[in-house]
Design a protein around this motif. Structure first.
Motif, PDB file in Angstrom:
ATOM      1  N   HIS A   6       2.557  64.768  59.753  1.00  0.00           N
ATOM      2  CA  HIS A   6       2.732  64.391  61.149  1.00  0.00           C
ATOM      3  C   HIS A   6       4.221  64.246  61.422  1.00  0.00           C
ATOM      4  N   ILE A   7       4.713  65.006  62.388  1.00  0.00           N
ATOM      5  CA  ILE A   7       6.136  64.979  62.719  1.00  0.00           C
ATOM      6  C   ILE A   7       6.331  64.191  64.011  1.00  0.00           C
ATOM      7  N   ILE A  17       4.416  61.243  57.073  1.00  0.00           N
ATOM      8  CA  ILE A  17       4.915  61.120  58.446  1.00  0.00           C
ATOM      9  C   ILE A  17       6.426  61.284  58.388  1.00  0.00           C
ATOM     10  N   ARG A  35      -1.921  65.877  55.109  1.00  0.00           N
ATOM     11  CA  ARG A  35      -1.687  65.771  56.559  1.00  0.00           C
ATOM     12  C   ARG A  35      -0.211  65.503  56.793  1.00  0.00           C
ATOM     13  N   SER A  64      12.261  69.765  59.481  1.00  0.00           N
ATOM     14  CA  SER A  64      10.941  69.935  60.094  1.00  0.00           C
ATOM     15  C   SER A  64      10.994  69.925  61.622  1.00  0.00           C
ATOM     16  N   SER A 101       3.549  70.087  62.366  1.00  0.00           N
ATOM     17  CA  SER A 101       2.459  69.117  62.205  1.00  0.00           C
ATOM     18  C   SER A 101       1.144  69.829  61.939  1.00  0.00           C
ATOM     19  N   LYS A 104      -4.081  73.415  62.106  1.00  0.00           N
ATOM     20  CA  LYS A 104      -3.924  72.424  63.169  1.00  0.00           C
ATOM     21  C   LYS A 104      -5.316  71.967  63.590  1.00  0.00           C
TER      22      LYS A 104
END
Lengths: 115, 109
Positions: free
Chosen positions: B106-107, B11, B104, B78, B83, B37
């Motif tokens: 996640h931004i 994250i 995975r 990023s 994401s 995605k």
């Protein structure tokens, strides 16, 4: 931009039924692939196809699976007698034959739900 | 035979950097990187061939260390659009790519 197209986008079938998933690869590509992805899991290789025959297949690709290029443009995956665990996204991909340029272009996938 | 990816999940805040690693127990011919995605097909990012090359695509680049049998994907500064789940796929000179379990990313804004 050329793309790999798959039909249908979603298919629901009863356990034990046969399904055929269809793909139209990019026209000048010579290598064709099927992958599957069970929900939330990684993409798994099923089979590769070149020059009208299977070149590689995985342990998943057992006797209930078959592939065909019936007419020079379509590339199909047949599952003879579907099981509940066949429910997944099935991706078709194609690539050029040139060494070093064998990136796979994926279709948008067919979601298969076996009930 | 499946390549091992690390970390499992990341994250980040927008603008931060990330590195995703992919390693193999066997000598590699090539490494492929894809981003997927949710609900969509994997999208090809880049392929690296043996020879220790590096490649870049906007702010995403990758390296391939043939000796260490590993590849790293670098995402700098990023953006929210980064994401997704990043898969490395390894190839050993036959005609199939074996994918890792994915990382995975996640931004957060």
């Amino acid at each position: 931009e050329p793309e790999v197209t798959q039909t249908p986008s979603h298919q629901v079938t009863q356990m034990g039924q046969e399904v055929i998933l269809r793909c139209v690869p990019i026209s000048n590509h010579l290598y064709f692939y099927w992958y599957r992805q069970i929900l939330g899991q990684k993409v798994e290789f099923l089979v590769s196809f070149y020059n009208n025959e299977i070149s590689e297949k995985s342990e998943i690709f057992d006797d209930q699976f078959s592939v065909e290029r019936p007419d020079g443009s379509n590339f199909t995956l047949k599952i003879r007698s579907t099981k509940l665990e066949d429910s997944a996204m099935y991706f078709c991909a194609s690539s050029e034959a040139l060494l070093g340029a064998r990136d796979r272009f994926f279709g948008q996938g067919t979601r298969l739900t076996v009930v | 035979q499946q390549p091992v990816q690390s970390p499992q999940a990341v994250i980040l805040r927008e603008g931060e950097d990330a590195v995703i690693n992919c390693s193999s127990s066997k000598a590699l011919y090539s490494v492929h990187w894809y981003r997927q995605k949710h609900g969509e097909a994997p999208v090809f990012l880049m392929i690296l061939l043996k020879g220790g090359e590096q490649k870049g695509h906007e702010k995403i680049s990758a390296s391939f260390n043939e000796k260490k049998q590993q590849s790293s994907l670098y995402l700098t500064a990023s953006q929210l659009s980064y994401s997704g789940t990043y898969f490395c796929g390894t190839e050993w000179g036959d005609d199939k790519i074996i994918f890792g379990k994915g990382t995975r990313l996640h931004i957060l804004p």
